[in-house]
Structure formats: C-alpha cells, structure tokens
Scaffold this motif. Structure first.
Motif, PDB file in Angstrom:
ATOM      1  N   ARG A 154      53.897  97.758 -24.307  1.00  0.00           N
ATOM      2  CA  ARG A 154      55.133  97.980 -25.052  1.00  0.00           C
ATOM      3  C   ARG A 154      55.286  96.925 -26.144  1.00  0.00           C
ATOM      4  O   ARG A 154      54.942  95.764 -25.931  1.00  0.00           O
ATOM      5  CB  ARG A 154      56.310  97.887 -24.076  1.00  0.00           C
ATOM      6  CG  ARG A 154      57.654  98.119 -24.721  1.00  0.00           C
ATOM      7  CD  ARG A 154      58.778  97.934 -23.715  1.00  0.00           C
ATOM      8  NE  ARG A 154      60.059  98.218 -24.354  1.00  0.00           N
ATOM      9  CZ  ARG A 154      61.221  97.830 -23.882  1.00  0.00           C
ATOM     10  NH1 ARG A 154      61.286  97.142 -22.755  1.00  0.00           N
ATOM     11  NH2 ARG A 154      62.334  98.112 -24.518  1.00  0.00           N
ATOM     12  N   THR A 155      55.794  97.319 -27.303  1.00  0.00           N
ATOM     13  CA  THR A 155      56.116  96.327 -28.340  1.00  0.00           C
ATOM     14  C   THR A 155      57.580  96.488 -28.721  1.00  0.00           C
ATOM     15  O   THR A 155      58.129  97.586 -28.670  1.00  0.00           O
ATOM     16  CB  THR A 155      55.259  96.520 -29.613  1.00  0.00           C
ATOM     17  OG1 THR A 155      55.415  97.856 -30.090  1.00  0.00           O
ATOM     18  CG2 THR A 155      53.803  96.228 -29.366  1.00  0.00           C
ATOM     19  N   ALA A 167      57.552  91.042 -29.561  1.00  0.00           N
ATOM     20  CA  ALA A 167      57.107  90.922 -28.175  1.00  0.00           C
ATOM     21  C   ALA A 167      56.095  92.009 -27.858  1.00  0.00           C
ATOM     22  O   ALA A 167      56.280  93.167 -28.227  1.00  0.00           O
ATOM     23  CB  ALA A 167      58.293  91.029 -27.235  1.00  0.00           C
ATOM     24  N   GLU A 169      54.521  93.477 -24.447  1.00  0.00           N
ATOM     25  CA  GLU A 169      54.653  93.415 -22.990  1.00  0.00           C
ATOM     26  C   GLU A 169      53.575  94.292 -22.365  1.00  0.00           C
ATOM     27  O   GLU A 169      53.436  95.462 -22.712  1.00  0.00           O
ATOM     28  CB  GLU A 169      56.038  93.898 -22.564  1.00  0.00           C
ATOM     29  CG  GLU A 169      57.155  93.001 -23.064  1.00  0.00           C
ATOM     30  CD  GLU A 169      58.535  93.609 -22.849  1.00  0.00           C
ATOM     31  OE1 GLU A 169      58.606  94.772 -22.379  1.00  0.00           O
ATOM     32  OE2 GLU A 169      59.526  92.946 -23.162  1.00  0.00           O
ATOM     33  N   SER A 171      52.573  95.551 -18.733  1.00  0.00           N
ATOM     34  CA  SER A 171      52.976  95.544 -17.318  1.00  0.00           C
ATOM     35  C   SER A 171      52.094  96.483 -16.513  1.00  0.00           C
ATOM     36  O   SER A 171      51.515  97.433 -17.053  1.00  0.00           O
ATOM     37  CB  SER A 171      54.450  95.907 -17.175  1.00  0.00           C
ATOM     38  OG  SER A 171      54.788  96.967 -18.023  1.00  0.00           O
ATOM     39  N   ARG A 226      54.619  91.776 -15.198  1.00  0.00           N
ATOM     40  CA  ARG A 226      54.662  91.988 -16.641  1.00  0.00           C
ATOM     41  C   ARG A 226      54.322  90.686 -17.359  1.00  0.00           C
ATOM     42  O   ARG A 226      54.925  89.649 -17.110  1.00  0.00           O
ATOM     43  CB  ARG A 226      56.062  92.451 -17.054  1.00  0.00           C
ATOM     44  CG  ARG A 226      56.220  92.579 -18.576  1.00  0.00           C
ATOM     45  CD  ARG A 226      57.526  93.258 -18.955  1.00  0.00           C
ATOM     46  NE  ARG A 226      58.679  92.551 -18.406  1.00  0.00           N
ATOM     47  CZ  ARG A 226      59.689  93.148 -17.769  1.00  0.00           C
ATOM     48  NH1 ARG A 226      59.697  94.459 -17.590  1.00  0.00           N
ATOM     49  NH2 ARG A 226      60.696  92.441 -17.297  1.00  0.00           N
ATOM     50  N   THR A 228      54.343  88.865 -20.993  1.00  0.00           N
ATOM     51  CA  THR A 228      55.009  88.999 -22.286  1.00  0.00           C
ATOM     52  C   THR A 228      54.438  87.983 -23.261  1.00  0.00           C
ATOM     53  O   THR A 228      54.393  86.784 -22.970  1.00  0.00           O
ATOM     54  CB  THR A 228      56.531  88.775 -22.153  1.00  0.00           C
ATOM     55  OG1 THR A 228      57.046  89.718 -21.197  1.00  0.00           O
ATOM     56  CG2 THR A 228      57.242  88.994 -23.481  1.00  0.00           C
TER      57      THR A 228
END
Length: 236
Positions: A154-155, A167, A169, A171, A226, A228
C-alpha cells in the motif's frame, strides 16, 4: 550530544573497516565458489540421464553455492556505504514494475494485493536502492506467509506540519513477530529463518535512512505484521 556523535563516528569507522575486510574475504571466497559450481554443473551434464540420485546431489550443491554467493552479496551490500544517486521517481510505477516481475515466482497460494494511492507526489531517490529495500521486505513478507496467504502493498501520503512523507506499507497475513524480535529485527545477522542471512532487513533500513526516511514494523490484527517505510517528499 558529543557522546552520541562519538558513538556514530566509531560506528562509521567500524563499518568502513568491516567493508574493507568484507571485500577481501568476498574476493577470496568467490573464485573457489565459481570453480565448485562450474565443476558440479559439468559433472551433472556429463552424467546425462544416468545416476539420477547423483545428479540430485549435484543440483543441491549448485543451489548451496548460489546461496553462499547470496550471503556474500548481502554482506558486501551491507558493509558498503550507501550514496543514493537521486533522481525524480514515481514510487507507484517502481512498485508496479517490481511486483510484475515477482508475481510469476510466488507460491501459488500467495496472493498480492495492491492499494496504491494515485495522488502520490513524485520523490527524489535512487530507484535501484529503493527497489532493493522493497525487495528485501517483500521477500520477508512472502516467507512469513508460507505457502498460503496475502501480502498487501500500500502507498499513501502522510501530511505533517513540518513536512510531508510518502508511506509504503507492506503487510502480510503471517504469524506476526514477537515483541523482543521487533526491536532486533533490523540489526545485522538477526534472523529466525533457517536459510536467511539476517542482513536483508538491516540493508533495507540503511537504504531508507540514506534517503532521510524511517522504517518500522508492527503487528496487525487478527494476525500478521506490517512494515512501514516513510520517505520524505521533495520539498518544492
């Protein structure tokens, strides 16, 4: 203060020394490894279709040589000072390209979910180094999941009062990490895996910090963890 500065200088000095030693050791080890691999591949070919058991052992030998080469590469990468060659880059595109290459080699039970924020601002960074950091964390997530589960990439943009960050992420739905492991996970040679060198996450941390960023890890509910990565956006 001054004590902190001295400690950092001492760490730099030790890393520089380690780098010189690593390069020397790597050079001494690499050449015989190449010979061992070449010899094993030659004998395997020479056996043709006969002696399948012997050929399996030779395949195993080649695999172990490749693994040792990987250890040397990791060690050299870690010991080398990171000087990011900065250029403007689109992080989502870098991640998309990376994931496209990874997908074919994933275990069939592992699915990758992408949650990429389309409004992500461009970054200044070294695409090769950042790809290397992401690859190490992604590999860790895939291994944590085992044969079945999901890895989510994920951004998003985090806007603070002082500066904004992007960010990334990563996970996974694996078993998560123990509290004492979480504190040590980015230190060199910390690994809970049978085949890991324990340098992958330490390298990722150094790459992120060389970009003025931060990296952290936390457990997520119901299970999994997760990672980050926070990277500062370019100040206009």
């Amino acid at each position: 203060g001054e004590v902190h500065l001295r400690a950092r200088q001492e760490q730099r000095r030790r890393l520089a020394l380690l780098g010189t030693m690593a390069a020397g050791v790597a050079h001494e080890v690499r050449n015989p490894l190449a010979s061992i691999k070449g010899a094993a591949q030659f004998v395997e070919k020479d056996l043709g279709e006969s002696k399948p058991e012997s050929r399996e052992y030779l395949k195993l030998l080649v695999g172990e040589v490749d693994r040792l080469n990987g250890v040397i590469e990791d060690f050299l990468t870690f010991a080398r000072p990171f000087e990011p060659r900065r250029q403007e880059l689109l992080l989502n595109r870098l991640l998309e390209d990376f994931l496209k290459l990874q997908t074919p080699s994933l275990p069939p039970g592992v699915r990758v979910e992408r949650l990429l924020d389309e409004d992500l601002p461009p970054l200044e960074g070294d695409p090769d180094l950042l790809r290397h950091a992401v690859a190490n964390i992604f590999k860790n997530a895939v291994e944590a999941v085992g044969g079945e589960g999901a890895v989510t990439v994920r951004t998003r943009t985090l806007t603070g009062t002082l500066r904004s960050c992007v960010a990334v992420e990563i996970s996974d739905t694996g078993p998560g990490i123990k509290l004492d492991e979480a504190e040590r996970i980015f230190q060199p040679f910390t690994t809970t895996k049978a085949k890991g060198t324990g340098l992958g996450l330490a390298i990722a941390k150094r790459i992120v910090e060389a970009h003025g960023g931060q990296i952290g890890v936390e457990n997520v509910l119901p299970h999994g963890c997760r990672f980050t990565i926070l990277l500062p956006t370019r100040t206009s």
